[in-house]
Design a protein around this motif. Structure first.
Motif, PDB file in Angstrom:
ATOM      1  N   SER A  98       0.829  -1.202   0.000  1.00  0.00           N
ATOM      2  CA  SER A  98       0.000   0.000   0.000  1.00  0.00           C
ATOM      3  C   SER A  98       0.864   1.254   0.000  1.00  0.00           C
ATOM      4  CB  SER A  98      -0.913  -0.006   1.229  1.00  0.00           C
ATOM      5  OG  SER A  98      -1.686   1.174   1.298  1.00  0.00           O
ATOM      6  N   PHE A  99       1.906   1.245   0.811  1.00  0.00           N
ATOM      7  CA  PHE A  99       2.841   2.377   0.874  1.00  0.00           C
ATOM      8  C   PHE A  99       3.474   2.637  -0.497  1.00  0.00           C
ATOM      9  CE2 PHE A  99       7.047   4.165   1.307  1.00  0.00           C
ATOM     10  CZ  PHE A  99       6.918   5.141   2.283  1.00  0.00           C
ATOM     11  N   LEU A 100       3.999   1.593  -1.102  1.00  0.00           N
ATOM     12  CA  LEU A 100       4.694   1.752  -2.382  1.00  0.00           C
ATOM     13  C   LEU A 100       3.723   2.149  -3.489  1.00  0.00           C
ATOM     14  CD1 LEU A 100       7.045  -1.342  -2.082  1.00  0.00           C
ATOM     15  CD2 LEU A 100       7.753   1.062  -2.022  1.00  0.00           C
ATOM     16  N   GLN A 101       2.510   1.596  -3.453  1.00  0.00           N
ATOM     17  CA  GLN A 101       1.521   1.933  -4.473  1.00  0.00           C
ATOM     18  C   GLN A 101       1.152   3.406  -4.402  1.00  0.00           C
ATOM     19  OE1 GLN A 101       0.124  -0.214  -6.907  1.00  0.00           O
ATOM     20  NE2 GLN A 101      -0.457   1.810  -7.684  1.00  0.00           N
ATOM     21  N   GLN A 102       0.999   3.922  -3.175  1.00  0.00           N
ATOM     22  CA  GLN A 102       0.605   5.322  -3.016  1.00  0.00           C
ATOM     23  C   GLN A 102       1.725   6.294  -3.378  1.00  0.00           C
ATOM     24  OE1 GLN A 102      -1.854   6.362   0.573  1.00  0.00           O
ATOM     25  NE2 GLN A 102      -1.448   4.225   1.115  1.00  0.00           N
ATOM     26  N   LEU A 103       2.966   5.962  -3.013  1.00  0.00           N
ATOM     27  CA  LEU A 103       4.069   6.908  -3.202  1.00  0.00           C
ATOM     28  C   LEU A 103       4.899   6.651  -4.444  1.00  0.00           C
ATOM     29  CD1 LEU A 103       5.432   7.538   0.406  1.00  0.00           C
ATOM     30  CD2 LEU A 103       3.650   8.728  -0.853  1.00  0.00           C
ATOM     31  N   HIS A 104       4.900   5.414  -4.920  1.00  0.00           N
ATOM     32  CA  HIS A 104       5.790   5.088  -6.034  1.00  0.00           C
ATOM     33  C   HIS A 104       5.085   4.301  -7.142  1.00  0.00           C
ATOM     34  CE1 HIS A 104       9.310   6.384  -3.683  1.00  0.00           C
ATOM     35  NE2 HIS A 104       8.698   5.817  -2.659  1.00  0.00           N
ATOM     36  N   GLY A 105       3.756   4.250  -7.087  1.00  0.00           N
ATOM     37  CA  GLY A 105       3.005   3.459  -8.057  1.00  0.00           C
ATOM     38  C   GLY A 105       3.146   3.924  -9.475  1.00  0.00           C
ATOM     39  N   SER A 106       3.456   5.204  -9.672  1.00  0.00           N
ATOM     40  CA  SER A 106       3.586   5.727 -11.034  1.00  0.00           C
ATOM     41  C   SER A 106       4.918   5.364 -11.671  1.00  0.00           C
ATOM     42  CB  SER A 106       3.435   7.251 -11.025  1.00  0.00           C
ATOM     43  OG  SER A 106       4.447   7.844 -10.224  1.00  0.00           O
ATOM     44  N   SER A 107       5.894   4.970 -10.832  1.00  0.00           N
ATOM     45  CA  SER A 107       7.232   4.722 -11.367  1.00  0.00           C
ATOM     46  C   SER A 107       7.636   3.257 -11.363  1.00  0.00           C
ATOM     47  CB  SER A 107       8.276   5.523 -10.566  1.00  0.00           C
ATOM     48  OG  SER A 107       8.276   5.117  -9.208  1.00  0.00           O
ATOM     49  N   GLN A 108       6.863   2.394 -10.663  1.00  0.00           N
ATOM     50  CA  GLN A 108       7.215   0.986 -10.631  1.00  0.00           C
ATOM     51  C   GLN A 108       5.997   0.146 -10.333  1.00  0.00           C
ATOM     52  OE1 GLN A 108       9.188  -0.338  -6.789  1.00  0.00           O
ATOM     53  NE2 GLN A 108       9.666   1.842  -6.645  1.00  0.00           N
ATOM     54  N   SER A 109       6.036  -1.086 -10.752  1.00  0.00           N
ATOM     55  CA  SER A 109       4.952  -2.013 -10.471  1.00  0.00           C
ATOM     56  C   SER A 109       5.052  -2.475  -9.022  1.00  0.00           C
ATOM     57  CB  SER A 109       5.034  -3.225 -11.409  1.00  0.00           C
ATOM     58  OG  SER A 109       4.084  -4.196 -11.045  1.00  0.00           O
ATOM     59  N   VAL A 110       3.935  -2.367  -8.297  1.00  0.00           N
ATOM     60  CA  VAL A 110       3.970  -2.742  -6.892  1.00  0.00           C
ATOM     61  C   VAL A 110       2.822  -3.692  -6.545  1.00  0.00           C
ATOM     62  CG1 VAL A 110       5.232  -0.748  -6.013  1.00  0.00           C
ATOM     63  CG2 VAL A 110       2.758  -0.586  -6.328  1.00  0.00           C
ATOM     64  N   SER A 111       2.484  -4.565  -7.467  1.00  0.00           N
ATOM     65  CA  SER A 111       1.460  -5.551  -7.163  1.00  0.00           C
ATOM     66  C   SER A 111       1.969  -6.484  -6.066  1.00  0.00           C
ATOM     67  CB  SER A 111       1.091  -6.356  -8.412  1.00  0.00           C
ATOM     68  OG  SER A 111       2.229  -7.027  -8.905  1.00  0.00           O
ATOM     69  N   LEU A 112       1.041  -6.988  -5.257  1.00  0.00           N
ATOM     70  CA  LEU A 112       1.428  -7.828  -4.129  1.00  0.00           C
ATOM     71  C   LEU A 112       1.860  -9.218  -4.582  1.00  0.00           C
ATOM     72  CD1 LEU A 112       1.638  -8.028  -1.056  1.00  0.00           C
ATOM     73  CD2 LEU A 112      -0.732  -8.810  -1.028  1.00  0.00           C
ATOM     74  N   LEU A 113       1.063  -9.811  -5.456  1.00  0.00           N
ATOM     75  CA  LEU A 113       1.339 -11.163  -5.947  1.00  0.00           C
ATOM     76  C   LEU A 113       1.448 -11.169  -7.462  1.00  0.00           C
ATOM     77  CD1 LEU A 113      -1.177 -13.124  -3.674  1.00  0.00           C
ATOM     78  CD2 LEU A 113       1.292 -12.904  -3.353  1.00  0.00           C
ATOM     79  N   PRO A 114       2.334 -11.990  -8.002  1.00  0.00           N
ATOM     80  CA  PRO A 114       3.302 -12.812  -7.277  1.00  0.00           C
ATOM     81  C   PRO A 114       4.330 -11.944  -6.546  1.00  0.00           C
ATOM     82  CG  PRO A 114       3.830 -12.794  -9.606  1.00  0.00           C
ATOM     83  CD  PRO A 114       2.506 -12.082  -9.474  1.00  0.00           C
ATOM     84  N   LEU A 115       4.881 -12.469  -5.468  1.00  0.00           N
ATOM     85  CA  LEU A 115       5.827 -11.706  -4.673  1.00  0.00           C
ATOM     86  C   LEU A 115       7.043 -11.323  -5.491  1.00  0.00           C
ATOM     87  CD1 LEU A 115       5.764 -13.728  -1.316  1.00  0.00           C
ATOM     88  CD2 LEU A 115       4.613 -11.559  -1.799  1.00  0.00           C
ATOM     89  N   SER A 116       7.387 -10.048  -5.425  1.00  0.00           N
ATOM     90  CA  SER A 116       8.568  -9.571  -6.158  1.00  0.00           C
ATOM     91  C   SER A 116       9.841 -10.002  -5.436  1.00  0.00           C
ATOM     92  CB  SER A 116       8.534  -8.043  -6.250  1.00  0.00           C
ATOM     93  OG  SER A 116       8.737  -7.461  -4.978  1.00  0.00           O
ATOM     94  N   GLY A 117      10.954  -9.880  -6.147  1.00  0.00           N
ATOM     95  CA  GLY A 117      12.242 -10.204  -5.547  1.00  0.00           C
ATOM     96  C   GLY A 117      12.542  -9.358  -4.336  1.00  0.00           C
ATOM     97  N   ALA A 118      12.155  -8.060  -4.398  1.00  0.00           N
ATOM     98  CA  ALA A 118      12.404  -7.167  -3.266  1.00  0.00           C
ATOM     99  C   ALA A 118      11.599  -7.597  -2.049  1.00  0.00           C
ATOM    100  CB  ALA A 118      12.073  -5.728  -3.649  1.00  0.00           C
ATOM    101  N   PHE A 119      10.351  -7.994  -2.277  1.00  0.00           N
ATOM    102  CA  PHE A 119       9.513  -8.441  -1.162  1.00  0.00           C
ATOM    103  C   PHE A 119      10.080  -9.715  -0.539  1.00  0.00           C
ATOM    104  CE2 PHE A 119       5.143  -6.376  -2.304  1.00  0.00           C
ATOM    105  CZ  PHE A 119       5.719  -5.124  -2.167  1.00  0.00           C
ATOM    106  N   ILE A 120      10.461 -10.658  -1.380  1.00  0.00           N
ATOM    107  CA  ILE A 120      10.992 -11.930  -0.861  1.00  0.00           C
ATOM    108  C   ILE A 120      12.290 -11.701  -0.101  1.00  0.00           C
ATOM    109  CG2 ILE A 120      11.999 -14.145  -1.550  1.00  0.00           C
ATOM    110  CD1 ILE A 120       9.976 -14.175  -3.872  1.00  0.00           C
ATOM    111  N   THR A 121      13.200 -10.940  -0.694  1.00  0.00           N
ATOM    112  CA  THR A 121      14.484 -10.685  -0.035  1.00  0.00           C
ATOM    113  C   THR A 121      14.285  -9.929   1.267  1.00  0.00           C
ATOM    114  OG1 THR A 121      15.579 -10.607  -2.194  1.00  0.00           O
ATOM    115  CG2 THR A 121      16.782  -9.679  -0.328  1.00  0.00           C
TER     116      THR A 121
END
Length: 499
Positions: free
Chosen positions: A279-302
């Motif tokens: 939610s944080f990333l979608q609100q502040l950085h959603g225009s510059s990067q994909s921030v869907s929850l699933l499938p889990l991104s590499g950043a989320f997993i790491t």
């Protein structure tokens, strides 16, 4: 003016602790002394040169709960550091494990002693300079927790952090972290019974207080709760006009991950953290990067796998004694103790097959504070573990105070005025714990139950048993202050506090 050190800062900070009598009056008043807490905290903030609105620039993720809020914050912090490389991420949590400066972190690293002293005395000096209070009964300086929170705000504003994770201290509605007008997102971890004299005796009352962090137009998330708590959280989200209220299930996608925090219960905290971070990333950085929850991104997993949170379901190999292993869990609520015991009793944790032909000695070091029921806590611990293990679960049970050293002194960061002065001396709590233990396990050898006046005494008992050829596993639980003291006295800091 002579330079003022970290030690000086800690001494000044300790002078603002509430004593046991004050805390007892708050408990007896059922929190009525907190009614002006928010207006007082805003006034303190203004006296050090900041407006409440300026806190919106910190981009806050605000987290409350009874069990798991600190772990959720640790997961959030780790995820954001992976998802936003090069950005400055602030983390404010409580209590500390070994040093108060741990409460304020930048990119996962606690403030140095020099940094903490710098920001602390900037706040202290401004409070002394601007000493006029508009509210008639406002103390000239805030109490310990409010003061550390002010230092955190001042630090994060001074360093212009890009994101901030704030962990609520107690409750939520009147907590000093609850003066941010518009956080980015709010979250609630598992709600249970703790601080009942301040927050209420029912889950409904406690949830009312926790839901006090919800803000108009701000998304709110919660893990699954009891029906009583969930109904109140939904009501609070409507009353406080949250833009949405979402219940977060445990994500099945986490089952295959090696989370950085141990224990099955951490999947719930990790699931909440993922939703907060997304939610944080979608609100502040959603225009510059994909921030869907699933499938889990590499950043989320790491981020989930690299998260660290000392003193919670943590296994630490003693650096100087290869046969000695410490199992540290600062669980101090019934629900947390259940999770801690489930973790410790696993065959890959506290009950690994003996590799030592001479066998293993298991030791419990326990304490509980602030009026919590030792009898109930110990009963929950033993009930959670398999009944057939009770007779030989712990070979020794040590009940000690949170006093650090054998001479009765505290490490300055551990100094507490919240304990009645007569309690450590008379060992009232520890004697009650020992009696409860013997009552719960009638055939337990009394000679192996010890009541001790300090943490150092308990560590010395462990060291005396190390002369044997057996392996030694020590479970330390019941109090984060106890865990921190053991880390300090047993010389575990370099390993246990690694980021």
């Amino acid at each position: 003016m002579a330079s003022r050190t970290y030690k000086d800062a800690v001494e000044h900070l300790n002078s603002q602790q509430s004593n046991a009598a004050t805390l007892e009056s708050i408990r007896l008043s059922r929190g009525k002394l907190n009614d002006v807490a928010i207006s007082e905290m805003i006034e303190y903030l203004e006296r050090i040169g900041h407006k409440a609105e300026s806190l919106n620039t910190l981009n806050v993720i605000h987290v409350t709960g009874t069990k798991g809020k600190g772990s959720t914050c640790a997961f959030c912090d780790s995820i954001l550091r992976e998802a936003l490389p090069g950005k400055k991420i602030g983390l404010y949590t409580s209590p500390h494990i070994v040093a108060v400066r741990e409460r304020i972190r930048i990119n996962g690293i606690p403030l140095s002693e020099e940094e903490f002293a710098k920001y602390f005395f900037e706040v202290w000096d401004l409070l002394e300079k601007n000493d006029k209070a508009s509210l008639p009964n406002t103390p000239s300086k805030p109490n310990y927790f409010r003061l550390v929170t002010l230092v955190a705000y001042h630090t994060f504003l001074s360093l212009k952090v890009d994101a901030t994770i704030l962990e609520v201290g107690i409750g939520g509605l009147y907590d000093s972290t609850n003066i941010v007008p518009r956080p980015i997102v709010t979250g609630v971890s598992a709600i249970g019974f703790d601080h009942v004299n301040t927050l209420g005796n029912t889950l409904r009352e406690i949830a009312f207080n926790k839901g006090g962090i919800f803000k108009k137009g701000v998304p709110a998330f919660s893990v699954e709760q009891t029906e009583e708590a969930m109904d109140m959280l939904r009501q609070r989200a409507l009353e406080r006009e949250s833009v949405e209220f979402k219940v977060v299930p445990v994500l099945p996608e986490l089952s295959g991950l090696d989370l950085g925090l141990a224990g099955d219960h951490q999947r719930q905290n990790a699931s909440l953290a993922l939703h907060l971070a997304q939610s944080f990333l979608q609100q502040l950085h959603g225009s510059s990067q994909s921030v869907s929850l699933l499938p889990l991104s590499g950043a989320f997993i790491t981020g989930l796998e690299r998260a660290r949170w000392p003193g919670r379901c943590q296994e630490v190999q003693d650096p100087g004694r290869t046969r000695t292993t410490w199992f540290l869990d600062g669980a101090h609520t019934v629900e947390s103790l259940v999770c801690g015991m489930e973790w410790f009793s696993r065959p890959d944790v506290g009950f690994k097959p003996d590799s030592n032909p001479d066998g293993t000695i298991r030791i419990l070091i326990f304490n509980c504070t602030y009026g919590r029921s030792g009898d109930k806590f110990l009963g929950v611990m033993l009930d959670t573990l398999a009944a057939q293990l009770k007779s030989h679960l712990f070979d020794h049970a040590l009940f000690c105070t949170n006093v650090t050293y054998t001479d009765g002194g505290f490490k300055p960061d551990f100094t507490s005025h919240a304990i009645a002065t007569n309690d450590p001396a008379s060992l009232t709590t520890q004697n009650e714990l020992a009696l409860s233990w013997i009552k719960l396990i009638p055939d337990y050898p009394n000679s192996n139950v010890k009541v001790l006046p300090s943490i150092q005494h308990a560590v010395e008992v462990v060291r005396s048993l190390e002369t044997l050829e057996k392996s030694i596993n020590i479970l330390v639980c019941g109090s984060l202050h106890l865990v921190g003291g053991v880390i300090e006295v047993a010389g575990l800091s370099d390993i246990a506090l690694q980021s």
